[in-house]
Design an enzyme around this catalytic site. Sequence first.
Site, mmCIF file in Angstrom:
data_model
loop_
_atom_site.group_PDB
_atom_site.id
_atom_site.type_symbol
_atom_site.label_atom_id
_atom_site.label_comp_id
_atom_site.label_asym_id
_atom_site.label_seq_id
_atom_site.Cartn_x
_atom_site.Cartn_y
_atom_site.Cartn_z
ATOM 1 N N MET A 1 -1.905 10.860 0.367
ATOM 2 C CA MET A 1 -1.924 11.184 -1.136
ATOM 3 C C MET A 1 -2.993 10.520 -1.947
ATOM 4 O O MET A 1 -3.051 10.961 -3.293
ATOM 5 C CB MET A 1 -0.453 10.853 -1.653
ATOM 6 C CG MET A 1 0.752 11.705 -1.196
ATOM 7 S SD MET A 1 0.407 13.559 -1.604
ATOM 8 C CE MET A 1 2.314 13.885 -0.955
ATOM 9 N N SER B 1 9.666 1.665 -10.970
ATOM 10 C CA SER B 1 10.408 0.631 -10.848
ATOM 11 C C SER B 1 10.499 -0.173 -12.186
ATOM 12 O O SER B 1 9.950 0.169 -13.441
ATOM 13 C CB SER B 1 9.170 -0.353 -9.917
ATOM 14 O OG SER B 1 9.180 -1.715 -10.093
ATOM 15 N N ASP C 1 16.111 -3.382 -0.488
ATOM 16 C CA ASP C 1 15.776 -4.091 0.842
ATOM 17 C C ASP C 1 15.287 -2.914 1.768
ATOM 18 O O ASP C 1 15.477 -3.264 3.119
ATOM 19 C CB ASP C 1 17.111 -4.382 1.537
ATOM 20 C CG ASP C 1 18.177 -3.371 1.904
ATOM 21 O OD1 ASP C 1 17.655 -2.256 1.670
ATOM 22 O OD2 ASP C 1 19.049 -3.655 2.310
ATOM 23 N N THR C 2 13.979 -2.637 1.553
ATOM 24 C CA THR C 2 13.194 -1.752 2.630
ATOM 25 C C THR C 2 12.254 -2.640 3.318
ATOM 26 O O THR C 2 11.955 -3.764 2.657
ATOM 27 C CB THR C 2 12.139 -0.731 1.792
ATOM 28 O OG1 THR C 2 11.165 -1.225 1.075
ATOM 29 C CG2 THR C 2 13.024 0.194 0.944
ATOM 30 N N TYR D 1 -0.246 -2.152 -9.354
ATOM 31 C CA TYR D 1 0.857 -1.351 -9.116
ATOM 32 C C TYR D 1 1.922 -0.949 -10.247
ATOM 33 O O TYR D 1 2.056 0.220 -10.761
ATOM 34 C CB TYR D 1 1.926 -2.242 -8.111
ATOM 35 C CG TYR D 1 3.365 -1.722 -7.914
ATOM 36 C CD1 TYR D 1 3.628 -0.566 -6.982
ATOM 37 C CD2 TYR D 1 4.419 -2.168 -8.383
ATOM 38 C CE1 TYR D 1 4.751 -0.187 -6.637
ATOM 39 C CE2 TYR D 1 5.451 -1.918 -8.309
ATOM 40 C CZ TYR D 1 5.792 -0.735 -7.355
ATOM 41 O OH TYR D 1 7.065 0.008 -7.273
#
Length: 292
Positions: free
Chosen positions: A76, A153, A202-203, A166
């Site tokens: 992307m 986020s 929690d990834t 970010y």
Amino acid sequence: VYFYSAPENFNEEMLRGKRVIVTGASSGIGEQMAYHLARMGAHVLVTARTEAKLQKVVERCRELGAASARFVSGSMEDTAFAEEVVKEAENTWGGLDMLILNHIGHSYFNYFDGDVDHIRKLLETNFLSYVAMTVTALPMLKESEGNIVVVSSVAGKAPGPFAAPYSATKFALDGFFSSLRHEFIIENVNVSITLCILGYIDTDNAMQAVSHAIKVAPSPKEECALEIIRSGALRQHELHYPPGIVNGMLLLRGLAPGFLDTLIRSNIVRFGQPVPQAAPGTSAQPPSVRER
Ligand SMILES: NC(=O)C1=CN([C@@H]2O[C@H](COP(=O)(O)OP(=O)(O)OC[C@H]3O[C@@H](n4cnc5c(N)ncnc54)[C@H](OP(=O)(O)O)[C@@H]3O)[C@@H](O)[C@H]2O)C=CC1
Ligand SMILES: CC(C)CCC[C@@H](C)[C@H]1CC[C@H]2[C@@H]3C(=O)C=C4C[C@@H](O)CC[C@]4(C)[C@H]3CC[C@]12C
């Protein structure tokens, strides 16, 4: 509070037979969304860069009962690829019901290092590709009166330290999509836009990047993925997940922003640097945030 707790009746049947694109679906929250959608009987098109992982996700989706499952792999960083993914949906399904924009490019969790090119690249991946996919998908979404779901986020509403690039990309998403939502409402375009404001989840990648640095406990990716699908199907303007922490933070941001900032900093204990190994007979001293 009234706005976000309006009456809602989610039924998993709402997704049966729906044609859904999920980006960033080779791992983490995106992968879990693909599995939920498959279980609900949707048609899923998943995308990310790693073909081998996508192949496995597609196989699992078929086992779980997806109406159909396929993947397109690519990066992307290139908005031409973003458009190609939407074209693939058009060619195979002849339409689209839900566009879930979830992928993020790799960034670092540390002091801003002055690298402007990194920010430019991250904006391409985390922001411009979202816009490009939306533009290409819009005729199909208007036709189906479908949903656009944008995964953001708390760092895109109330930023903490060590995530400047970010955070910038997540604020861009809020600015663009919240403005676009107004225009859809003014023009009676019946396409919903759901902006998802997520806390710490929690990834594997997030845990690897920040578990040594964040004091709060992460929330489960499976539940998070289901909440995202639910809020998209219910056409909510925003999802706040986990609700306690995120609503608390956003409320404080309005009432006592200085206090919120102090609270955020006090919940980040270490970052970026390797934790020193204890020499035999000594105890390890973690580096303080001030050391660099
Ligand atoms: N986990 C967390 O704590 C939080 C996450 N979020 C948001 O949730 C979303 C998902 O996060 P999470 O599941 O943790 O992320 P992961 O790192 O687990 O997954 C990111 C996905 O994006 C793909 N990806 C990475 N680079 C590119 C690229 N250049 N082009 C296309 N795809 C790419 C990855 O696959 P591949 O490498 O194969 O390309 C992967 O499928 C993100 O939008 C994130 O900002 C928000 C708040 C907190
Ligand atoms: C004050 C506290 C109650 C809550 C603070 C929560 C803060 C610390 C949480 C909320 C959102 C989180 C970031 C996020 O959105 C996504 C990613 C991408 C991932 O690949 C690496 C980790 C990273 C940067 C997370 C880092 C930790 C953040 C800032």
